[in-house]
Design an enzyme around this catalytic site. Structure first.
Site, PDB file in Angstrom:
ATOM      1  N   ALA A 210       0.814  -1.223   0.000  1.00 32.76           N
ATOM      2  CA  ALA A 210       0.000   0.000   0.000  1.00 32.76           C
ATOM      3  C   ALA A 210       0.847   1.273   0.000  1.00 32.76           C
ATOM      4  CB  ALA A 210      -0.938   0.001   1.197  1.00 32.76           C
ATOM      5  N   ALA A 211       2.135   1.146  -0.286  1.00 29.10           N
ATOM      6  CA  ALA A 211       2.993   2.333  -0.264  1.00 29.10           C
ATOM      7  C   ALA A 211       2.534   3.378  -1.278  1.00 29.10           C
ATOM      8  CB  ALA A 211       4.446   1.942  -0.525  1.00 29.10           C
ATOM      9  N   GLY A 212       2.150   2.919  -2.473  1.00 25.87           N
ATOM     10  CA  GLY A 212       1.671   3.848  -3.491  1.00 25.87           C
ATOM     11  C   GLY A 212       0.357   4.502  -3.110  1.00 25.87           C
ATOM     12  N   ASP A 213      -0.493   3.768  -2.392  1.00 26.35           N
ATOM     13  CA  ASP A 213      -1.762   4.344  -1.935  1.00 26.35           C
ATOM     14  C   ASP A 213      -1.523   5.412  -0.879  1.00 26.35           C
ATOM     15  OD1 ASP A 213      -3.169   2.613  -3.620  1.00 26.35           O
ATOM     16  OD2 ASP A 213      -3.210   1.040  -2.101  1.00 26.35           O
TER      17      ASP A 213
END
Length: 265
Positions: A210-213
């Site tokens: 979920a780093a991009g989120d």
């Protein structure tokens, strides 16, 4: 005053296997550790924005299993515009290795049945829902951000496009483009020219799911708070780094206080 955001996107159940290494084609790898998390890029970004201090409304679709939606509601995200049906909810099958690298396969389920509807105000979308729903959400938005993941061609020029280098090869139209570069941080491009750059704080990567989120939500919230783009980009990189240092999608998403602390603010 808290910024207001409508997120139009996917709501998934994440089935996660933590393994020592990712399997090769045709190979079976044993000894996995299994977890079940609430997920979906839409739900993840809605939760992230709420934890960062925004007033968030989520538009999406779920099936009979409301596990992922319950988790979103617990974060204070408005879900009255989420449609329920008797089919299957979206599911993401995720493998995460000891270095934090992942492989993800998504079965869209109810997300693929999300019907187009007009939305106003600041809107954030991804591409785990039908293109028709994305285009309808963009039509009346005063500010529209598209995180073009998973990438596919779409006839749209958002106010802000967020992509990694692979996605940028497929979707490159945006008035402003935030190009994420993993451990190297991110750059902000306007008509192909760099206008801001930021590097993330050093962390030990455990799971990049979920780093991009976290990055996308933080960039949008920071901008809606009135911050300059260079500060917004730095905060987004910090949020992404924090998420990558934790296991699971929504459990990894940071609060505004945690972003401030890692930046020494």
């Amino acid at each position: 005053m808290r910024p207001e955001i409508t997120v139009v996107g996917s709501i998934n159940i994440d089935l996660v296997a933590k393994v020592e290494r990712l399997p090769k084609p045709g190979e079976t790898v044993g000894g996995a550790e299994f977890h079940r998390f609430p997920g979906g890029k839409g739900a993840n970004q809605a939760v992230a924005a709420a934890r960062l201090g925004a007033d968030v409304r989520l538009i999406g679709r779920v099936g009979a299993d409301a596990f992922a939606l319950d988790a979103v509601e617990a974060e204070g995200v408005g879900t009255t515009a989420v449609t329920r049906d008797d089919g299957e909810s979206g599911v993401a099958l995720i493998f995460v290795d000891a270095e934090g690298e992942n492989v993800i396969v998504v079965a869209p389920g109810a997300n693929g049945r999300l019907e187009p509807q007009p939305v106003s105000g600041a809107v954030l979308c991804q591409l785990e829902i039908p293109s028709e729903a994305v285009l309808a959400a963009a039509r009346d938005a005063s500010f529209f951000c598209l995180n073009a993941a998973p990438a596919r061609p779409i006839d749209l020029e958002p106010d802000l496009l967020v992509v990694n280098p692979y996605e940028y090869e497929t979707v490159s139209r945006g008035k402003l483009v935030a190009l994420t570069l993993g451990a190297e941080g991110a750059v902000l491009l306007e008509e192909g020219h760099e206008v801001a750059r930021a590097a993330p704080p050093k962390v030990e990567a455990l799971d990049g799911t979920a780093a991009g989120d976290a990055f996308t939500a933080c960039l949008v919230v920071s901008r809606l708070e009135g911050r300059e783009w260079d500060e917004a980009l730095a905060r987004a990189c910090a949020a992404g780094a924090i998420a990558a240092s934790r296991f699971g999608a929504q459990p990894s998403l940071p609060t505004a206080k945690e972003v401030d602390e890692i930046l020494g603010a």
